[in-house]
Design an enzyme around this catalytic site. Structure first.
Site, PDB file in Angstrom:
ATOM      1  N   SER A 280      -9.627   1.549   2.881  1.00 50.67           N
ATOM      2  CA  SER A 280      -8.746   2.310   2.019  1.00 50.67           C
ATOM      3  C   SER A 280      -7.688   1.482   1.315  1.00 50.67           C
ATOM      4  O   SER A 280      -7.066   1.943   0.364  1.00 50.67           O
ATOM      5  CB  SER A 280      -8.055   3.404   2.846  1.00 50.67           C
ATOM      6  OG  SER A 280      -7.195   2.815   3.810  1.00 50.67           O
TER       7      SER A 280
ATOM      8  N   LYS B 225       0.862  -1.182   0.000  1.00 53.19           N
ATOM      9  CA  LYS B 225       0.000   0.000   0.000  1.00 53.19           C
ATOM     10  C   LYS B 225       0.900   1.234   0.000  1.00 53.19           C
ATOM     11  O   LYS B 225       1.951   1.244   0.666  1.00 53.19           O
ATOM     12  CB  LYS B 225      -0.883  -0.033   1.250  1.00 53.19           C
ATOM     13  CG  LYS B 225      -1.975   1.021   1.289  1.00 53.19           C
ATOM     14  CD  LYS B 225      -2.853   0.816   2.542  1.00 53.19           C
ATOM     15  CE  LYS B 225      -3.982   1.817   2.624  1.00 53.19           C
ATOM     16  NZ  LYS B 225      -4.814   1.608   3.833  1.00 53.19           N
TER      17      LYS B 225
ATOM     18  N   SER C 243      -9.769  -0.845   7.053  1.00 57.08           N
ATOM     19  CA  SER C 243      -9.183  -0.614   5.726  1.00 57.08           C
ATOM     20  C   SER C 243      -8.484  -1.799   5.101  1.00 57.08           C
ATOM     21  O   SER C 243      -8.160  -1.763   3.912  1.00 57.08           O
ATOM     22  CB  SER C 243      -8.201   0.565   5.793  1.00 57.08           C
ATOM     23  OG  SER C 243      -8.916   1.772   5.814  1.00 57.08           O
TER      24      SER C 243
END
Lengths: 474, 487
Positions: free
Chosen positions: B152, B77, B176
């Site tokens: 996310s 990420k 997330s």
């Protein structure tokens, strides 16, 4: 009306740890800009703080010396504000659970003892420095000071005069120096004080206070207090109000001016720092901090008197400043003659410091050289006059003592023939004095010995000269 | 090869059936083909990954690296700091930001011989639940590219689902990792707070953030977790010396496992297909021998508000460093210092990030701190205590991950309240600092994946992984793969 000023202090002291409070960067002063910076103290995205235990121990030392309650479960908070010298845009500080609380310090002002309350001591990180570059007309950022550990000592509003503040600060400074936690150099910013001040009719209700910043010397603090007291009294006497505000002291101009009012005071949005665990000081840790407290002035005085038989007066002089005490202890250790070292430092060295306006923190005299001179004088290689002269040369010019004595021919004359020759000459020349002595006027002896010393250019071994003179007179 | 699990791939590499370079090249080829459709990757570090592949191959051959995932590619990420590789947090603010240091998790993956092949798209600064708030476009769900991937960590979950990479790291502040896993039909672990170092994870909400793994199977995820977990001197909140090994054998029966099922999670706003699939998962575990018992989860109405107050408060402080001075975006129009701050931040941050900074600044302001932030902290304590009591009765709690399956692009992005309510089942786990695993458990009538989560007591990852392993042994939802025009 009699006005009274009410003053409280916020003293910032940079802790003299090797590394910063939340990372491993060095705290050394005066290096090239931005050379002591890492991702953590530069506030790069994703970094986390790591607490320096020594900084905690130093803060606790101060708390102990100022009779505070040590907070066993202390926490950090974030103080949020935007400024270019603050790379994270928040300062890690302590609001809700500072490391020390509720202490006091007794100070002696004009012969009376006054107790100054210490509200709290909290730990925080220092910010960086902004440097205005006149050539490019740019403001440059130096992050090397970011993360240097600070303590803020907050007093109660217990002061009523500049003299009290000054005495307190000087005493606090000595305590910090003795504790070894701060080098207390105001001109380098390692010790700074902000002043909260208000005036009131004597004994009356507290007035509106202002906060004064940018005080870089004891002198400035005294001047600023006097100025601000006068300013507030004048306002009140002319029927005006004192505005609660932060003011900046301009020491060159001798005036202060308003920086920001209470209404425009920043909103710091304090909240608990989630990246650090609470500091838990258990009995064992506290005990080890107590046991490792450096020897303070009072204990040093007692030890000097007890172990070395040094007089109370000399012991007091030697401990008046930590750097003087340090010099004395070094010279005592190197010369292995504490009594002589005490006489030297409390006497000649203090006199030379006064004469040359040398502050204790600027003492640069080499203890090893002084110890050499003590060894020379106590082993009768030089006499007292030569000793005194050489000490001064070491203090002022940093000369090598052995070389200096050799070049100046100060080595003591113990040669029996040379002494006998001088004595014989005096007896021949000073008939009257010789006659006086023989007629029972023994004080003539001193004169005769003095004359013999003169012939030896002051370098004669006093004991041998005296002995030779007495023998010659018999 | 792209269908293999990460552990199987590593085994093939060790058995010399496949070279590390071949593996890396194959995945990069897949990324190059599918990324234009899915927008999962923000940066593909092709050259460094291929160069590293050769080094790692040599080290494996020389027996210098023996980790079970040596040679396996992984993507991160884009809020995880990578030395020399752009780390944008999907933010305009950090468009050209290249870190000077590696996050601890990156160092640990690299020491274990894993190969970072790129950085994954996400919501801007991890704020969002749909991976639509980033500055570099929306991540698309591989099961239906007109739908969101969740967020996310949407890029992480979608990339694994699409076979672009066998494993990814995500971060989970309020769900997330788990929610995009549920939306994309993949598996993820949100570890206990403090199990994995946050050093180098660009902070959103420091007391809630945690790095975790996303993969096709629970075993793959657990293998990554055992590499990255463990104390780190650089993270004061990651100090307990717990390291995980998940090498217990597969449990055929979950005898003695007590699983709590929060009855009230299945009433009200939950989609019927989701409720049905999650309840079916509970039945499956019961069939495997676990003892499943219903209960009412307390404080449900307070979870989302407490979460948003605390997360936004911390975010408002954490994101203050993006001030246009030292790195990142600076407004070209700014002339004074005040303008540098105001314009850079106004122009540099996206709408959702600004919304949360303002919310957080507000709740920390004097006069509001006690009414909001302090109350939220008290609520958090109550939630923790409620979980503590529940874990006296249960080994784990089984719950939905999200009330819906993946929704259409743009459907919720302008309705923050609706978006925030999508976090109802996940945020309390972060508030209490607990571990959870998210696992696929079915599909809705539009063939969109559904996930459920198992939540355990702090540091009970091994038990969660055991139960998850048994579940995946008995089911095949996690083996389903999306198909579509992008394939």
């Amino acid at each position: 009306m009699n006005w009274e000023s009410v003053i409280g202090l916020e003293v910032h002291a940079e802790l003299a740890t090797q590394s910063k409070i939340f990372c491993g960067c060095s705290t050394a002063f005066g290096q090239e800009p931005n050379t002591q910076v890492c991702p953590v103290c530069a506030g790069m995205p994703g970094v986390l703080p790591r607490l320096n235990r020594t900084a905690v121990e130093y803060a606790v030392r101060v708390g102990l010396a100022l009779n505070c309650t040590i907070t066993r479960y202390s926490k950090f908070d974030r103080k949020n504000y935007f400024y270019p010298d603050l790379p994270k845009a928040y300062q890690v500080s302590q609001l809700y659970a500072p490391i020390c609380r509720d202490g006091h310090l007794a100070v002696e002002v004009d012969g009376t003892t006054k107790i100054i309350g210490i509200r709290e001591i909290h730990m925080e990180e220092d910010a960086g420095k902004l440097i205005h570059d006149a050539v490019s007309d740019n403001t440059l950022m130096d992050f090397s000071r970011c993360g240097v550990p600070l303590i803020e000592i907050v007093t109660q509003p217990d002061f009523h005069s500049a003299a009290e503040v000054r005495t307190f600060l000087m005493q606090l400074r000595e305590i910090l120096l003795y504790l070894g936690v701060c080098d207390c150099k105001m001109q380098e910013g390692s010790l700074r004080a902000d002043i909260n001040i208000s005036v009131r009719p004597e004994g009356g209700e507290l007035g509106v206070r202002t906060e004064m910043k940018n005080l870089n010397s004891f002198k400035a603090i005294g001047r600023a207090i006097e100025y601000e007291t006068r300013r507030q009294i004048q306002l009140l006497e002319s029927g005006k109000q004192v505005v609660q505000e932060t003011r900046r002291w301009d020491d060159d101009a001798g005036v202060s001016y308003g920086m920001r009012s209470k209404e425009s005071a920043p909103e710091y949005r304090y909240f608990p720092e989630p990246d650090l665990l609470p500091i838990y000081i258990d009995d064992q840790w506290l005990q080890s901090i107590v046991e490792n407290l450096p020897e303070m002035a009072e204990a040093k005085r007692a030890r000097y008197m007890r172990c070395w038989g040094i007089s109370a007066l000399e012991a007091a002089t030697l401990t008046s400043h930590v750097y003087v005490a340090q010099l004395f202890e070094e010279v005592a250790a190197l010369s292995r003659n504490p009594m002589e070292a005490a006489h030297l430092v409390a006497g000649e060295i203090m006199r030379l410091m006064n004469q040359t306006d040398t502050l204790p923190e600027d003492l640069a005299v080499d203890a090893k050289k002084l110890a050499t001179l003590i060894t020379l004088v106590s082993s009768a290689k030089i006499n007292r006059n030569a000793y005194k002269e050489a000490v001064e040369a070491v203090f002022i010019d940093g000369v090598d003592p052995e070389e200096y004595i050799a070049q100046r021919g100060l080595r003591m004359v113990s040669d029996a023939d040379a002494i006998a020759e001088a004595v014989a000459a005096v007896i021949t020349e000073q008939r009257q004095a010789v006659a006086d002595y023989r007629a029972g006027q023994h004080k003539a002896l001193g004169f005769l010995i003095g004359q013999a010393m003169r012939k030896l250019q002051g370098k004669g071994n006093p004991a041998l000269v005296r002995k030779a003179m007495l023998e010659a007179l018999e | 090869m792209l269908n293999m699990t990460a552990l199987a791939l590593a085994k093939a590499i060790r058995a010399k059936k496949l070279s590390v370079t071949e593996a890396v090249a194959e995945y990069i080829k897949q990324i190059e083909q599918t990324n234009p459709h899915l927008n999962t990757f923000l940066t593909v570090s092709k050259d460094t990954a291929l160069a590293r592949a050769q080094t790692i191959q040599a080290q494996i051959a020389a027996g210098e690296i023996t980790s079970p995932l040596a040679g396996v590619p992984i993507a991160l990420k884009d809020n995880i700091s990578t030395l020399g590789i752009r780390t944008t947090c999907a933010a305009k603010m950090l468009e050209n930001y290249v870190p000077v240091y590696n996050a601890t998790v990156v160092d640990r993956l690299e020491q274990a011989g894993m190969i970072v092949i790129g950085k994954l798209n996400m919501d801007e600064f991890a704020m969002g639940g749909s991976s639509e708030t980033g500055a570099y476009g929306t991540v698309r769900n591989p099961w239906d590219t007109e739908r969101v991937a969740g967020g996310s960590s949407g890029g992480s979950a979608a990339a694994v689902a699409a076979g672009e990479v066998p494993l990814a790291l995500g971060s989970d502040t309020g769900g997330s990792i788990r929610q995009p896993c549920a939306f994309c039909g993949v598996t993820g672990i949100k570890p206990t707070y403090g199990a994995v170092s946050r050093y180098g994870l660009v902070a959103y909400a420091s007391s809630l953030d945690q790095v975790g793994s996303i993969g096709r199977t629970i075993d793959d995820c657990a293998a990554v977790l055992s590499l990255i977990a463990g104390p780190d001197d650089n993270d004061s909140t990651c100090v307990i010396s717990k390291t995980f090994t998940f090498d217990t054998p597969l449990l055929e029966r979950l005898a003695g496992f007590r699983i709590g099922l929060p009855r009230n999670y299945f009433a009200g706003g939950i989609n019927a297909d989701v409720a049905q699939a999650v309840l079916a998962a509970a039945k499956e575990l019961a069939a495997a021998g676990a003892q499943v018992e219903e209960f009412d989860m307390p404080l449900m109405d307070y979870m989302v508000p407490a979460y948003y107050i605390i997360a936004c408060a911390e975010a408002s402080s954490n994101l203050s460093r993006y001030d246009g001075l030292k790195y990142g975006y600076r407004s070209p129009a700014a002339e004074t210092l005040a303008e540098v701050y105001r314009l850079s931040r106004s122009e540099g941050f996206g709408l959702e990030v600004k919304r949360r900074i303002m919310l957080g600044s507000f709740v920390l302001s004097s006069g509001y701190y006690d009414a909001y932030y302090k109350k939220a902290l008290q609520t958090r304590t109550l939630i923790k205590q409620a979980y503590d009591r529940l874990f006296e009765r249960f080994d784990m709690i089984l719950s939905p991950v999200a009330p819906t399956t993946a929704y259409k692009l743009g459907e919720n992005v302008d309705d923050p309240l609706k978006m925030y309510m999508g976090d109802i089942y996940t945020v309390s786990v972060n508030l209490a600092g607990l571990p959870a695993v998210a696992l696929p458990c079915g599909f809705d009538r539009q063939n969109l994946p559904i996930g459920f989560q198992l939540i355990g007591a702090a540091f009970s990852e091994s038990k969660l992984v055991s139960a998850a392993r048994t579940y995946q042994h008995r089911t095949s939802f996690h083996l389903q793969q999306p198909g579509g025009a992008w394939v």
